[in-house]
Design a protein around this motif. Structure first.
Motif, mmCIF file in Angstrom:
data_model
loop_
_atom_site.group_PDB
_atom_site.id
_atom_site.type_symbol
_atom_site.label_atom_id
_atom_site.label_comp_id
_atom_site.label_asym_id
_atom_site.label_seq_id
_atom_site.Cartn_x
_atom_site.Cartn_y
_atom_site.Cartn_z
ATOM 1 N N THR A 108 31.684 24.141 -1.975
ATOM 2 C CA THR A 108 30.239 24.272 -2.146
ATOM 3 C C THR A 108 29.890 25.751 -2.248
ATOM 4 O OG1 THR A 108 29.800 24.314 0.233
ATOM 5 C CG2 THR A 108 29.677 22.166 -0.873
ATOM 6 N N THR A 131 30.706 25.309 -11.271
ATOM 7 C CA THR A 131 29.818 24.161 -11.431
ATOM 8 C C THR A 131 29.006 24.374 -12.688
ATOM 9 O OG1 THR A 131 28.330 22.676 -10.228
ATOM 10 C CG2 THR A 131 27.828 25.041 -10.117
ATOM 11 N N TYR A 157 31.013 17.534 -15.725
ATOM 12 C CA TYR A 157 30.588 17.573 -14.326
ATOM 13 C C TYR A 157 29.126 17.172 -14.111
ATOM 14 C CZ TYR A 157 34.905 20.283 -13.985
ATOM 15 O OH TYR A 157 36.214 20.700 -14.057
ATOM 16 N N ASP A 162 22.572 17.470 -10.847
ATOM 17 C CA ASP A 162 23.429 16.383 -10.373
ATOM 18 C C ASP A 162 24.399 16.875 -9.301
ATOM 19 O OD1 ASP A 162 22.256 14.675 -12.240
ATOM 20 O OD2 ASP A 162 23.795 15.039 -13.744
ATOM 21 N N ASN A 163 24.610 18.181 -9.244
ATOM 22 C CA ASN A 163 25.543 18.765 -8.292
ATOM 23 C C ASN A 163 24.850 19.450 -7.120
ATOM 24 O OD1 ASN A 163 28.228 18.259 -9.582
ATOM 25 N ND2 ASN A 163 27.189 19.249 -11.290
ATOM 26 N N PHE A 206 25.329 23.907 -4.028
ATOM 27 C CA PHE A 206 25.930 23.156 -5.127
ATOM 28 C C PHE A 206 27.325 22.659 -4.777
ATOM 29 C CE2 PHE A 206 23.004 26.157 -7.043
ATOM 30 C CZ PHE A 206 22.324 25.389 -7.976
ATOM 31 N N ARG A 207 27.687 21.545 -5.375
ATOM 32 C CA ARG A 207 29.052 21.025 -5.348
ATOM 33 C C ARG A 207 29.855 21.781 -6.415
ATOM 34 N NH1 ARG A 207 27.448 16.510 -6.462
ATOM 35 N NH2 ARG A 207 26.984 15.871 -4.323
ATOM 36 N N TYR A 209 33.815 22.592 -8.468
ATOM 37 C CA TYR A 209 35.009 21.926 -8.998
ATOM 38 C C TYR A 209 36.089 22.960 -9.305
ATOM 39 C CZ TYR A 209 31.496 18.323 -9.685
ATOM 40 O OH TYR A 209 30.480 17.424 -9.483
ATOM 41 N N THR A 364 25.709 10.052 -15.052
ATOM 42 C CA THR A 364 25.602 10.586 -13.691
ATOM 43 C C THR A 364 24.131 10.790 -13.350
ATOM 44 O OG1 THR A 364 27.695 11.762 -13.982
ATOM 45 C CG2 THR A 364 26.311 12.451 -12.141
#
Length: 460
Positions: A108, A131, A157, A162-163, A206-207, A209, A364
């Motif tokens: 995150t 992200t 993503y 969405d994140n 935020f998420r 990746y 998503t």
């Protein structure tokens, strides 16, 4: 009274305990502080409160309300409508609150409300994480995300919103709120597309990746090749994996090594091909487009943060943007898109853009107030030019392109892509049913519509 119309005593009261800087029109920093990305916007706030902490934000909002001043909230100041400034009011300027903290274990990142995409991307790059962000590095993270957040990685993503894990904001009453799936969940829902209607966002989490690097292709053709190339690109994107993003863009070819001399300074068609990753899978995924026989350009592997700043435009240009989201892209629509490129201001920084959606954009976060996510394509005239004499031509080109594409329109629109185009377009950006629900959230958190300098949702 001072030249701002606000008494010196009141300004002194605001400054007491304020850890940032209070800027007024007779200050040496004023003109630089009030300048926005869009040079067509020339507004003169009475006070610019450059906040350095959430406490500063609370103090600035409270001062403005007690003094009867209109409030604008500035994150990046990149929005085309110029909503980050106000004539005679107070700007809550968050740009000093730009720190980004990354938790690589949790994957995150927490970004301050004044962070730009460059702040976020460079911070996450150090850990091989990323992200979805905007397509340029100068965009403010807050306004971009709260409006939805469309970018190169979205097909893999999802959109930036969405994140979102949580948002911290200050309401019109000065209350500090943390919104997430578990806290203020209805507000959290509204912050996925509802923009800055509900408060001043002081941080967003935020998420992330794993993404150490991306593959990027920029392929160029003369404009007459456009219809055939764009049709091939359309067909290619139907089956392209989610890792593939990009755009077809008519632009003024820059004086770069990868641009053939006959194209420099002239209208050209570029395909931007992005792949979230590198190696054989990336090469195989974009190979069909390389087989078209481009005139110039090439393919590189690079950090995602470098991709983000490849197409940056310097500030100081006059701007007009719009968009039309498409339910389909038949040959007739391709021809209409390509034909209208001839009306662009060339040479200029303007871009005549066709973007693919699909992938994670479409599947998503479908419960969020973002009706445009299901459209497979979007046409985005992005006008940036220097001379005031080109205003009418540039604005007409953008509007005429929308008119040309209307037979294939999906009806919805991403509000971050447009300026002030009236309440009907705000409704199109949110959806009628969503709007009613958003208006109820607005009535709870901002019943006096204090935060109205935006694509406004009136309290229900």
């Amino acid at each position: 009274m001072t030249s701002t119309g606000v008494s010196g005593a009141a300004l002194a009261e605001l400054g007491t305990g304020f850890t940032g800087e209070v800027i007024v029109p007779d200050g040496s920093a004023y003109d630089e502080a009030r300048t926005l990305f869009n040079a067509m916007i020339d507004r003169r706030p009475a006070v610019i409160a450059q906040c350095a902490s959430t406490g500063d934000v609370v103090r600035a909002i409270g001062f403005a309300r007690s003094a009867g001043l209109e409030i604008a909230v500035r994150g990046g100041g990149h929005g085309v409508a110029g909503a980050a400034a106000t004539d005679g009011g107070l700007v809550v300027d968050l740009r000093r609150m730009n720190a980004v903290t990354v938790d690589p274990g949790a994957r995150t990142a927490r970004a301050g409300g004044g962070a730009t995409m460059s702040h976020l991307d460079r911070a996450t790059e150090a850990f091989g994480l990323a992200t979805t962000g905007g397509r340029v590095s100068t965009t403010g993270v807050g306004g971009f995300t709260l409006g939805g957040g469309s970018g190169w990685l979205e097909r893999k993503y999802g959109l930036a919103c969405d994140n979102l894990v949580e948002v911290e904001l200050v309401t019109a009453d000065g209350e500090r709120i943390r919104a997430s799936e578990d806290e203020h969940p209805e507000l959290f829902w509204a912050l996925h597309g509802g923009g800055g209607n509900f408060g001043a966002a002081t941080s967003l989490t935020f998420r992330l990746y794993p993404l150490p690097a991306v593959t990027v292709g920029i392929l160029l053709w003369p404009p007459e090749a456009g219809p055939d190339v764009v049709r091939a690109y359309r067909d290619f994107m139907v089956t392209a994996p989610g890792e593939v993003g990009g755009a077809a863009i008519y632009l003024t070819a820059p004086p770069e090594d990868f641009v053939p001399e006959p194209l420099v300074g002239r209208l050209a068609l570029a395909l931007v091909l992005t792949y979230a990753g590198t190696g054989p899978e990336a090469d195989a995924a974009i190979a069909p487009m390389l087989a078209l026989g481009h005139t110039g350009g090439g393919v590189l592997e690079m950090p995602y943060a470098d991709l983000q700043c490849m197409l940056d435009d310097p500030p100081g240009f006059r701007n007009y943007w719009s968009a039309e989201y498409l339910a389909s892209l038949p040959d007739e629509a391709v021809d209409a898109f390509c034909d209208r490129a001839a009306d662009m201001v060339v040479p200029s920084a303007s871009q005549h853009i066709l973007l693919p959606q699909g992938g994670a954009v479409a599947n998503t976060g479908t419960h969020y107030p973002i009706p445009w996510r299901t459209a497979p394509w979007v046409v985005h005239p992005l006008g940036l030019w220097e001379a005031t004499a080109d205003d009418e031509r540039a604005i007409s080109w953008a509007r005429d392109l929308r008119t040309d594409m209307r037979p294939w329109s999906a009806g919805a629109v991403y509000l971050n892509f447009i300026g002030d185009e009236g309440p009907d377009r705000v409704m199109a950006g949110l959806g009628a049913g969503n709007y009613r629900r958003l208006a109820a959230v607005k009535a709870r958190y901002d019943p006096a519509n204090v935060f109205h300098l935006n694509h406004n949702i009136r309290p229900g």
